[in-house]
Scaffold this motif. Structure first.
Motif, PDB file in Angstrom:
ATOM      1  N   CYS A 192      34.644  75.534  53.025  1.00 54.01           N
ATOM      2  CA  CYS A 192      35.437  74.640  53.875  1.00 54.01           C
ATOM      3  C   CYS A 192      35.529  73.249  53.263  1.00 54.01           C
ATOM      4  CB  CYS A 192      34.836  74.559  55.271  1.00 54.01           C
ATOM      5  SG  CYS A 192      34.914  76.085  56.230  1.00 54.01           S
ATOM      6  N   TYR A 470      39.217  67.464  59.556  1.00 57.41           N
ATOM      7  CA  TYR A 470      39.472  68.807  59.029  1.00 57.41           C
ATOM      8  C   TYR A 470      39.005  69.828  60.055  1.00 57.41           C
ATOM      9  CZ  TYR A 470      39.118  72.977  56.084  1.00 57.41           C
ATOM     10  OH  TYR A 470      39.244  74.244  55.571  1.00 57.41           O
ATOM     11  N   ASP A 471      39.933  70.720  60.427  1.00 57.75           N
ATOM     12  CA  ASP A 471      39.635  71.781  61.382  1.00 57.75           C
ATOM     13  C   ASP A 471      39.188  73.011  60.605  1.00 57.75           C
ATOM     14  OD1 ASP A 471      39.697  73.902  63.216  1.00 57.75           O
ATOM     15  OD2 ASP A 471      41.214  72.909  64.431  1.00 57.75           O
ATOM     16  N   LEU A 473      38.353  75.983  61.678  1.00 54.21           N
ATOM     17  CA  LEU A 473      38.934  77.244  62.145  1.00 54.21           C
ATOM     18  C   LEU A 473      40.364  77.404  61.668  1.00 54.21           C
ATOM     19  CD1 LEU A 473      37.547  77.404  65.798  1.00 54.21           C
ATOM     20  CD2 LEU A 473      36.659  78.526  63.748  1.00 54.21           C
ATOM     21  N   GLU A 474      41.154  76.324  61.759  1.00 51.02           N
ATOM     22  CA  GLU A 474      42.551  76.369  61.324  1.00 51.02           C
ATOM     23  C   GLU A 474      42.712  76.104  59.827  1.00 51.02           C
ATOM     24  OE1 GLU A 474      45.027  77.265  63.183  1.00 51.02           O
ATOM     25  OE2 GLU A 474      43.801  77.434  65.010  1.00 51.02           O
ATOM     26  N   ARG A 475      41.650  75.639  59.211  1.00 51.54           N
ATOM     27  CA  ARG A 475      41.687  75.283  57.782  1.00 51.54           C
ATOM     28  C   ARG A 475      42.804  74.280  57.511  1.00 51.54           C
ATOM     29  NH1 ARG A 475      38.087  77.446  53.619  1.00 51.54           N
ATOM     30  NH2 ARG A 475      36.780  78.942  54.721  1.00 51.54           N
ATOM     31  N   GLN A 476      42.813  73.198  58.288  1.00 49.27           N
ATOM     32  CA  GLN A 476      43.886  72.216  58.195  1.00 49.27           C
ATOM     33  C   GLN A 476      43.314  70.806  58.198  1.00 49.27           C
ATOM     34  OE1 GLN A 476      47.217  72.829  57.762  1.00 49.27           O
ATOM     35  NE2 GLN A 476      47.357  70.624  57.467  1.00 49.27           N
TER      36      GLN A 476
END
Length: 843
Positions: A192, A470-471, A473-476
């Motif tokens: 991540c 940075y999320d 779970l959403e990888r954003q």
């Protein structure tokens, strides 16, 4: 059986060594009693020294006090105290703790882990090997913060399925549940972190970067994952280096100066550093000494808000520094807790605080002033994650003891084994200070990162501001660019690229071994540059067009020859005039059909010429309408077929007027040669059309040769079909011309008739000779007008030469419309010369 056997074999050996080590150099330990004991492993010190006494190796001695590690252990104790005072979580249950200093060393951490396996606090080495019924003195362990230590510790704890919840170990290897089934963590994995950094680099178009990493499992794996992620996003790691470790200070400083010099000479403006706070501090001191300025530095989560680095003299000159900090939360009351805990002993202080094991020399002299700045920025450290780890264990134990919040009771008499708690921790799902806490199938949390920006306030102050997040779970990654203050000379976004980015509509030509070094070339007209394929130009679809250096295609304007076009309107008008003059000629012929002049031209050949000419003119309308596949298949056969009938009728007339019919041997052929000529040439046209349709039939074509235009036209002029039809009518005209020249007319009027036919045919040959090169070399929707013009001109040539004079005699020179003037009438063909006429016989 294998883990139990292995531990059984190791226990006696480790018992001897550890007991000796315990006597020589006991590690720092903090204890507090309780119904259930939670183990803690924190780095109060960051370095160890290996000593010998009388030539015998001693247990490592810890030194270099680590302030953040001590604060992390305080966060754990704070969470335990909150739970013990809570009436909703584990009511009536008291949690205790046993905290060990790992000194960031494998040997020290191993001793602490083995101690946790023992049930007797007085005998750290009394290991138990009964997997199901073993009851070690701790039910779970919080920590350590190092990935390499966590891998070692979790393997030891896994002998008795003791769950380990780390607050700082980020290695992706630890997500392997087959190898580490009892491991959990409250921070995201390195994958991540690498993805967040790569997205940050992409956000600002930095694709020419350096990557530095510490010489341990964490650093090497983080560097490997980052390099792989960067490669997938076309980011070139132009320089990699492993930070030196285990060297004496002078050698280490020389190595760091060399790395800094290489960074200076590489002209790389963005550098990613995966390191511990101590190693990052040593590196950046070398960077400051090398006078590297106005660069971009990206700190990994380990040192993303390190106070030691922030206080380096001259650190503000190195440029803009981003930190990837683990998302944190507030811990209300933590500052007051630390302040009270570190206050001078006062009456009424708890026994726990009075009897704390002070084997850490620095721990006894700590004051709140030592921690004030770190506590102010606690959200950027891992204290909150240690806090969450304790709560995760507390909630799992709450479920395991069947606690009832309403009655504030728990089943305190229930036997609790570590493997049972392990199963419950995997199922926890709760919220602490608005932060969700649960674990995925791999033991990872939903926690993301905060993107922080370092800001220095003269003379020696600093702040850490959140500029993005940075999320996991959403990888954003989201970035608030308005909050970023670039520490550059002009205050603008710095550039870190091997070559400047290509302009829109340009493709890349790779230059050298790095895919970030390239030259740019404009995409030609008719193609566009697709962002998904930067190294090539994608051709536009047939119905679209694009100019040079384009990023997209545009729909072509659909065009075809229409009646509304000016030239087409003129041609339609001329066609109408041609049909009108045919109608006029037909009217004259019908009105004066019995007159000598009309009988002279012959009703049958005149009818054939007029009807075929009318059909040919009518077919011209098929050229000035929207083409379809049916129209394309019909218009050329109708045009050339009717034109061939017209020429065949002229040929028959030329044969009769020139006297060549007398050369025909068969009487029926001499009598019906006109009809035979029409039928024969019509049959030839039909056969040629059949061969054309079989070989290469005409079809509707979408012509894209013209810029911006999709031209709908009939592809009916290709070899051999169109060529064969045109060649046939051309040969027919030549033969007609030949017959009118070589024949000898019977009288003056016949000779005039052959001359008229010859003149018309010569005009036709000239017209079609000029037509062919113009038709072949032209492009556009008006090309078909050449054929219409040639057809109309040919028809006007025939009528002007053959029928206008007759109509003139009928209408304007009636004194010439006599049998004497037209002495030989075509409807009364002369008898054979061998047989005397009736008048001669009578005479």
């Amino acid at each position: 059986m294998a883990p139990k056997l292995l531990l059984g074999l190791l226990a006696p050996i480790l018992s001897l060594r550890m007991s000796k080590a315990k006597e020589d150099a006991p590690a720092t330990r903090f204890n507090a009693p309780g119904d259930f004991i939670i183990g803690g492993m924190f780095a109060f010190h960051s370095k160890v020294q290996y000593l010998t006494v009388d030539g015998k190796p001693q247990f490592p001695a810890c030194y270099s006090f680590y302030l953040i590690g001590y604060l992390q252990h305080l966060a754990m104790r704070f969470a335990i105290e909150e739970i013990n005072n809570s009436t909703s979580l584990l009511p009536g249950i008291q949690l205790g703790y046993e905290v060990h200093d790992t000194c960031n060393n494998e040997a020290v951490a191993t001793k602490a882990a083995l101690a946790f396996l023992s049930r007797d606090p007085e005998n750290d080495n009394a290991a138990q090997c009964d997997y199901a019924n073993a009851k070690p003195r701790v039910i779970a362990v919080v920590g350590p913060s190092s990935s390499s230590l966590s891998m070692l510790v979790t393997r030891i704890l896994n002998f008795l399925s003791i769950p380990e919840v780390s607050f700082g170990s980020s290695s992706s290897y630890l997500s392997d549940r087959q190898t580490f089934p009892s491991f959990f963590r409250t921070i995201p994995s390195d994958s991540c972190q690498a993805d967040a950094i790569v997205q940050l680099l992409n956000k600002f178009n930095w694709n020419w970067v350096a990557a530095l990493a510490t010489d341990n499992l964490y650093g090497r794996q983080a560097l490997e994952i980052f390099t792989q992620e960067a490669l997938l996003k076309d980011i070139c790691v132009a320089y990699e280096a492993i930070l030196p470790d285990g060297l004496n200070p002078s050698e280490q400083n020389a190595k760091l100066i060399d790395i800094a010099d290489r960074l200076e000479n590489s002209h790389i403006n963005a550098t990613v550093v995966f390191a511990s706070p101590e190693e990052a501090e040593a590196l950046l001191r070398a960077v400051v000494a090398t006078r590297i300025t106005r660069r971009v530095w990206i700190a990994s989560e380990c040192w993303s808000a390190s106070p030691g680095v922030a206080l380096i003299p001259g650190i503000s000159n190195i440029g803009t520094l981003f930190g990837i900090a683990i998302k944190s939360g507030a811990m209300p009351g933590f500052a007051e807790y630390v302040q009270n805990l570190l206050a001078q002993p006062q009456p009424g202080r708890t026994t726990e605080e009075e009897e704390v094991n002070e084997q850490c020399p620095e721990c006894g002299s700590l004051t709140y002033a030592n921690f004030s700045r770190a506590i102010q920025n606690s959200r950027f450290y891992t204290m909150f994650n240690a806090y969450k780890a304790v709560y995760a264990i507390g909630h799992a134990l709450h479920q395991l003891l069947h606690c009832d919040t309403a009655s504030r009771t728990c089943d305190a008499d229930r036997e609790v084994y570590p493997w049972q708690l392990l199963e419950e921790i995997a199922r926890v799902n709760f919220t602490v200070e608005s932060e969700p806490v649960y674990f995925t199938e791999t033991g990872d949390p939903p926690t993301g990162y905060d993107l922080i920006l370092w800001d220095w306030i003269p003379p020696k102050n600093h702040t850490f501001g959140i500029v993005g997040s940075y999320d996991a779970l959403e990888r954003q990654l989201t970035v608030n660019e308005s909050k970023i203050k670039w520490n550059t000379e002009d205050g603008k976004l710095p550039v870190s690229r091997c070559t400047q980015e290509c302009k829109p509509g340009q493709k890349r030509w790779l230059r050298g071994e790095h895919n970030c070094c390239y030259e740019c070339e404009d995409c030609p007209a008719g193609s566009f540059q697709d962002q998904a394929h930067p190294t090539e130009c994608t051709p536009c679809p047939q119905h679209q067009w694009s100019p040079a250096q384009s990023t997209k295609c545009f729909n072509r304007a659909v065009e075809y020859l229409e009646v509304t076009d000016l030239l087409a309107t003129i041609m339609v008008a001329l066609t109408g005039l041609a049909l009108a003059q045919m109608a006029a000629v037909t009217g004259v012929l019908l009105r004066h059909h019995a007159s000598p002049a009309i009988r002279y031209v012959g009703r049958f050949p005149a009818s054939a010429v007029i009807l075929s000419s009318a059909c040919c003119c009518t077919s011209c309308f098929l050229f000035v309408t929207k083409p379809t596949d049916t129209i394309c298949k019909l218009r050329q056969p109708i045009f050339f077929g009717s034109f061939a009938v017209c020429l065949a009728a002229l040929l028959g007339t030329a044969v009769r007027r020139s006297g060549l019919e007398q050369t025909l041997k068969r009487r029926w052929l001499r009598k019906h040669h006109m009809g035979f000529s029409i039928l024969l040439n019509t049959a030839v046209q039909g056969l040629l059309c059949l061969l054309w349709y079989y070989w290469n039939p005409p079809f509707l074509e979408e012509n894209t040769e013209l810029d911006k235009i999709l031209l709908l036209q009939c592809e009916d002029s290709a070899f051999p079909g169109f060529t064969a039809l045109l060649a046939h009518v051309y040969c027919l005209a030549l033969f007609c011309c030949f017959c009118s020249l070589v024949g000898q007319g019977g009288n003056q009027m016949d000779r005039r008739a052959t001359k008229a036919i010859n003149f018309a045919v010569v005009l036709i040959l000239i017209i079609w000779t000029l037509f062919l090169p113009a038709y072949v070399t032209s492009q556009g929707k008006f090309v078909a007008l050449f054929q219409i013009f040639a057809g109309l001109a040919s028809i006007l040539a025939i009528f002007g030469s053959c029928y206008y004079p007759v109509c003139y005699v009928v209408l304007f020179a009636p004194h010439l419309n006599t049998d004497d003037y037209f002495s030989c009438l075509p409807q009364d063909p002369p008898a054979d010369k061998e047989k005397p006429s009736a008048a001669e016989a009578k005479g």
